[in-house]
Design a protein around this motif. Structure first.
Motif, PDB file in Angstrom:
ATOM      1  N   THR A  66       1.028  -1.219  -0.094  1.00 50.61           N
ATOM      2  CA  THR A  66       0.138   0.047   0.032  1.00 50.61           C
ATOM      3  C   THR A  66       0.889   1.223   0.072  1.00 50.61           C
ATOM      4  N   ILE A  67       0.640   2.150  -1.096  1.00 53.77           N
ATOM      5  CA  ILE A  67       1.404   3.310  -1.261  1.00 53.77           C
ATOM      6  C   ILE A  67       0.596   4.618  -1.232  1.00 53.77           C
ATOM      7  N   ASP A  68       0.688   5.617  -0.577  1.00 50.75           N
ATOM      8  CA  ASP A  68      -0.194   6.778  -0.329  1.00 50.75           C
ATOM      9  C   ASP A  68      -1.800   6.425  -0.103  1.00 50.75           C
ATOM     10  N   ASN A  90       7.874  -7.107  -2.589  1.00 51.08           N
ATOM     11  CA  ASN A  90       7.841  -6.673  -1.093  1.00 51.08           C
ATOM     12  C   ASN A  90       7.932  -7.863  -0.282  1.00 51.08           C
ATOM     13  N   PRO A  91       9.187  -7.898   0.246  1.00 50.55           N
ATOM     14  CA  PRO A  91       9.690  -9.149   1.252  1.00 50.55           C
ATOM     15  C   PRO A  91       9.038  -9.250   2.463  1.00 50.55           C
ATOM     16  N   GLU A  92       8.179  -8.308   2.766  1.00 52.17           N
ATOM     17  CA  GLU A  92       7.274  -8.346   3.552  1.00 52.17           C
ATOM     18  C   GLU A  92       5.859  -8.820   3.384  1.00 52.17           C
ATOM     19  N   PHE A  93       5.704  -9.278   2.377  1.00 57.88           N
ATOM     20  CA  PHE A  93       4.568  -9.717   1.835  1.00 57.88           C
ATOM     21  C   PHE A  93       3.852 -10.827   2.504  1.00 57.88           C
ATOM     22  N   ALA A  94       4.729 -11.816   2.697  1.00 55.84           N
ATOM     23  CA  ALA A  94       4.355 -13.074   3.168  1.00 55.84           C
ATOM     24  C   ALA A  94       5.642 -14.011   3.888  1.00 55.84           C
ATOM     25  N   TYR A 152      -9.903   4.746  -0.355  1.00 54.46           N
ATOM     26  CA  TYR A 152      -8.605   4.505   0.230  1.00 54.46           C
ATOM     27  C   TYR A 152      -8.358   3.436   1.304  1.00 54.46           C
ATOM     28  N   VAL A 153      -7.233   2.956   1.466  1.00 55.73           N
ATOM     29  CA  VAL A 153      -6.970   1.840   2.729  1.00 55.73           C
ATOM     30  C   VAL A 153      -6.173   2.443   3.829  1.00 55.73           C
ATOM     31  N   VAL A 154      -6.456   2.784   4.948  1.00 54.36           N
ATOM     32  CA  VAL A 154      -5.424   3.142   6.083  1.00 54.36           C
ATOM     33  C   VAL A 154      -5.351   1.831   6.890  1.00 54.36           C
ATOM     34  N   GLU A 155      -3.821   1.189   6.513  1.00 49.51           N
ATOM     35  CA  GLU A 155      -3.231   0.230   7.302  1.00 49.51           C
ATOM     36  C   GLU A 155      -3.201   0.254   8.573  1.00 49.51           C
ATOM     37  N   LEU A 202       5.246   5.016   6.871  1.00 48.32           N
ATOM     38  CA  LEU A 202       6.090   6.088   6.121  1.00 48.32           C
ATOM     39  C   LEU A 202       5.587   6.247   4.890  1.00 48.32           C
ATOM     40  N   ARG A 203       4.930   5.005   4.161  1.00 45.90           N
ATOM     41  CA  ARG A 203       4.331   5.311   2.640  1.00 45.90           C
ATOM     42  C   ARG A 203       2.983   5.464   2.807  1.00 45.90           C
TER      43      ARG A 203
END
Length: 466
Positions: free
Chosen positions: A198-200, A252-256, A359-362, A418-419
């Motif tokens: 997710t970016i912006d 994205n290394p943090e994807f899974a 939007y998605v706000v993680e 941060l993103r």
């Protein structure tokens, strides 16, 4: 853990309130007795399913005022089972012995629904992309009130942009006391495209036209306990197996935690439901609390997440034709980090702030407050279409409500903030809307919104706002 403790205390307060009300009714002056209960119109629905929702019984004594109240509550119980378009409960006699008639108009229960849908989070996100290739099609077979026992059978065969094959079967009552229920489900899902980060505050998608970016297999069992009219306990155990393309972990290394991920998921949910009409409530309240554990340690360290979720809704009739409603919901995590494909936040799982549909706000922890002030433009009216012979479709009702709303939310994020600038700050949205309510649980909302970032938009939704 303090928020969890507060919600549990609220739960016991509501339960004690219900018990006190029951005891108060038991001490009422007994001056009428139920002589008989007659059911009319249930050609498919079994008698015991209807009797289960009646808060009075043959041979019982009540005061006239208490009986009138129980008849109203019983009608609400039956309407909220989504089995009937209309329910009428009348007292057909006078004096000390009362004869009660329960007349229902059953719905049409078999729906072979063609699938023609967008492959995005919602209609508004699909319109933003404007890509006609992002469509799914197939058949969604829904059999409501299966065998006349309020069972639900659902078979989905979907192809197109995403492929999905799903089977679900729920049995609300397994025992004679109609307290214990069970559900089974299983299926597979194949996606050419999935979000990998997710970016912006907008999902970024990876597309693999020649192969499936994600393959998902799942199956599970659920057990329900409904000891009263307004209480439900739901226990669920699911198994999930995911397979991902290598490219997702490169992007994205943090994807899974790897290209293959398997885990069990256990959940427990308790619900208190005192709404007058579930699809579009105008009075009453609703409360739920859920504990969800993803990963039980049987497949290594592939998933280990703990969630606490809760919601409280209240619906308040004001003056004639004016209504107010508000909702508070929150989700807390016992983990500061989690793989991206299991992440959630505002804009997913039905927890959103109006005005931020795109939007998605993680976040690991997030909460939302919603409020609605509405005016009944067209009170509920019932009509009969003379050229339709079946009362399942010829007898219809609709109502129209204009409303003003204000929502506010906050998502606390340790991983992707941060993103995504909307995380770790209060966001809000407001606007005006028009809601159309009709039979078969139909709700269509048209809303114009403006948010904190001064974005404006017009959105269409198909569920109650609160």
């Amino acid at each position: 853990m303090r928020p969890v403790f507060i919600w549990i205390c609220l739960l016991f307060c509501f339960q004690n309130q219900g018990i006190a009300q029951t005891l108060s009714q038991g001490r009422s002056v007994d001056n009428v007795k139920i002589n008989s209960i007659t059911l009319v119109g249930n050609k498919i629905t079994r008698d015991n399913i209807i009797f289960r929702e009646l808060e009075f019984s043959v041979g019982s004594d009540y005061s006239s005022a208490v009986l009138d109240s129980l008849m109203i509550k019983s009608r609400q119980n039956l309407m909220n089972r989504s089995l009937f378009n209309f329910v009428t409960i009348t007292d057909t006699s006078s004096g000390d012995l009362r004869d009660i008639e329960v007349a229902v108009i059953e719905r049409w229960y078999i729906w072979p629904i063609p699938i023609f849908q967008f492959a995005d989070r919602n209609l508004n996100a699909w319109i933003e992309k404007g890509d006609l290739n992002r469509l799914n099609y197939g058949l969604d077979l829904r059999v409501e009130n299966f065998r006349g026992r309020m069972e639900r059978l659902n078979i989905i065969v979907q192809t197109g942009y995403d492929m999905r094959f799903v089977a679900k079967w729920s049995v609300p009552y397994l025992d004679r006391k109609q307290v214990l229920g069970m559900g089974l489900q299983g299926g597979v899902q194949y996606n050419h495209e999935i979000a990998y980060q997710t970016i912006d505050n907008k999902p970024v998608y990876y597309n693999s036209p020649g192969d499936f970016a994600q393959q998902k297999y799942f199956g599970g069992i659920g057990v329900t306990l409904r000891p009263g009219y307004n209480y439900l306990h739901d226990f669920g155990l699911m198994f999930y197996h995911y397979q991902f393309q290598d490219s997702l972990l490169i992007l994205n290394p943090e994807f899974a935690c790897g290209t293959s991920c398997s885990f069990f998921q256990f959940s427990y949910t308790v619900k208190l439901d005192y709404r007058d009409y579930k699809p579009y409530p105008l009075s009453g309240f609703y409360f739920d609390f859920q504990i969800q554990k993803q990963g039980l340690g049987l497949f290594g360290n592939q998933a280990d997440l703990l969630w606490f979720t809760s919601a409280f809704d209240q619906y308040i009739p004001l003056k004639k034709r004016w209504y107010f409603a508000y909702n508070f919901s929150a989700k807390l995590s016992g983990n500061k980090t989690r793989p991206y494909f299991l992440s959630s936040g505002l804009g997913s799982n039905g927890m959103d702030v109006r005005g931020y549909e795109l939007y998605v706000v993680e976040g690991q922890n997030f909460s939302v407050f919603k409020s609605n002030l509405k005016f009944e433009v067209v009170p509920q009216k019932t009509y009969q279409i003379p050229w339709i012979k079946s009362p399942k479709f010829s007898d219809i009702f609709f109502a129209l409500y204009a409303n003003v709303f204000f929502d506010i939310g906050y998502a606390s994020d340790y991983d992707y903030d941060l993103r995504n600038p909307l995380a770790n700050q209060i966001i809000w949205g407001t606007g005006v809307g028009l809601d159309l309510v009709s039979y078969y649980d139909t709700v269509i909302r048209f809303e114009f919104t403006v948010n904190k970032q001064k974005d404006t938009g017009f959105f269409i939704n198909f569920v109650s706002p609160i």
